[in-house]
Design a protein around this motif. Structure first.
Motif, PDB file in Angstrom:
ATOM      1  N   GLY A 240      50.811  31.305  35.969  1.00 29.45           N
ATOM      2  CA  GLY A 240      50.574  29.880  36.231  1.00 29.45           C
ATOM      3  C   GLY A 240      51.884  29.166  36.526  1.00 29.45           C
ATOM      4  N   TYR A 241      52.923  29.461  35.745  1.00 27.02           N
ATOM      5  CA  TYR A 241      54.243  28.862  35.994  1.00 27.02           C
ATOM      6  C   TYR A 241      54.756  29.247  37.381  1.00 27.02           C
ATOM      7  N   MET A 242      54.604  30.515  37.702  1.00 32.30           N
ATOM      8  CA  MET A 242      55.100  30.981  39.009  1.00 32.30           C
ATOM      9  C   MET A 242      54.331  30.314  40.147  1.00 32.30           C
ATOM     10  N   GLU A 243      53.035  30.185  39.992  1.00 33.30           N
ATOM     11  CA  GLU A 243      52.221  29.558  41.044  1.00 33.30           C
ATOM     12  C   GLU A 243      52.639  28.102  41.245  1.00 33.30           C
ATOM     13  N   ARG A 244      52.820  27.366  40.145  1.00 25.53           N
ATOM     14  CA  ARG A 244      53.250  25.963  40.251  1.00 25.53           C
ATOM     15  C   ARG A 244      54.624  25.868  40.907  1.00 25.53           C
TER      16      ARG A 244
ATOM     17  N   GLU B  46      47.014  36.863  27.810  1.00 26.32           N
ATOM     18  CA  GLU B  46      47.177  35.405  27.803  1.00 26.32           C
ATOM     19  C   GLU B  46      48.585  35.000  28.244  1.00 26.32           C
ATOM     20  N   GLU B  47      49.604  35.711  27.725  1.00 28.31           N
ATOM     21  CA  GLU B  47      50.995  35.419  28.107  1.00 28.31           C
ATOM     22  C   GLU B  47      51.214  35.706  29.585  1.00 28.31           C
ATOM     23  N   PHE B  48      50.615  36.755  30.080  1.00 28.13           N
ATOM     24  CA  PHE B  48      50.745  37.106  31.488  1.00 28.13           C
ATOM     25  C   PHE B  48      50.135  36.006  32.362  1.00 28.13           C
ATOM     26  N   ASP B  49      48.921  35.557  32.020  1.00 25.98           N
ATOM     27  CA  ASP B  49      48.274  34.493  32.802  1.00 25.98           C
ATOM     28  C   ASP B  49      49.088  33.205  32.774  1.00 25.98           C
ATOM     29  N   LYS B  50      49.664  32.882  31.621  1.00 23.80           N
ATOM     30  CA  LYS B  50      50.486  31.675  31.504  1.00 23.80           C
ATOM     31  C   LYS B  50      51.713  31.774  32.412  1.00 23.80           C
ATOM     32  N   THR B  51      52.372  32.958  32.419  1.00 24.39           N
ATOM     33  CA  THR B  51      53.547  33.175  33.270  1.00 24.39           C
ATOM     34  C   THR B  51      53.168  33.066  34.742  1.00 24.39           C
TER      35      THR B  51
END
Length: 144
Positions: free
Chosen positions: A112-116, A105-110
């Motif tokens: 997402g930040y990088m993609e944005r 979950e933490e990996f996916d959230k990170t």
């Protein structure tokens, strides 16, 4: 005749050893009632030497052997202690590394930040490119 063939190399060996020891200066060979005593002039180590089969065989003196054995035992104990410490450190490092890894979950959230971030960055880069194309016919401003 066989005794004579053994005696000649023994005499030559014994004659050569003191000369060689004197040349290098490191070892000193002295005659004793049981054979020879060899002393290392650099370390002070003493060896008892006897003639066996036409060769001079040297063994550490009893007190030197005990000191040598004591040092070996001390070093073996030190190695065991260091092995235990290394194992303990490796285990603690492994435990810390496992606890530091992010969850899925933490990996996916990170990610997402990088993609944005990259989408916004690319948007800004495209806007700057459009501005440069719109100003293609105009002279560049003076930047002094």
């Amino acid at each position: 005749m066989r005794l004579q063939s053994l005696a000649i190399p023994a005499v030559l060996t014994l004659a050569a050893l003191p000369a060689h020891a004197e040349d290098t200066g490191r070892y000193r060979l002295e005659k004793s009632p049981d054979g020879y005593v060899r002393m290392d002039t650099q370390t002070g180590a003493m060896s008892i030497c006897q003639e066996q089969s036409g060769q001079l065989v040297c063994k550490l003196a009893a007190d030197e052997r005990r000191a040598f054995q004591d040092e070996v035992e001390r070093l073996q104990g030190e190695v065991k202690t260091l092995d235990r410490r290394v194992t303990k450190l490796e285990n603690s490092l492994t435990a810390r590394m496992e606890s530091k890894l992010p969850t899925e979950e933490e990996f996916d959230k990170t990610m997402g930040y990088m993609e944005r971030f990259f989408r916004r960055f690319m948007g800004i880069a495209k806007e700057l490119e459009k501005e440069d194309q719109g100003n293609a016919g105009k002279p560049a401003p003076d930047r002094t």
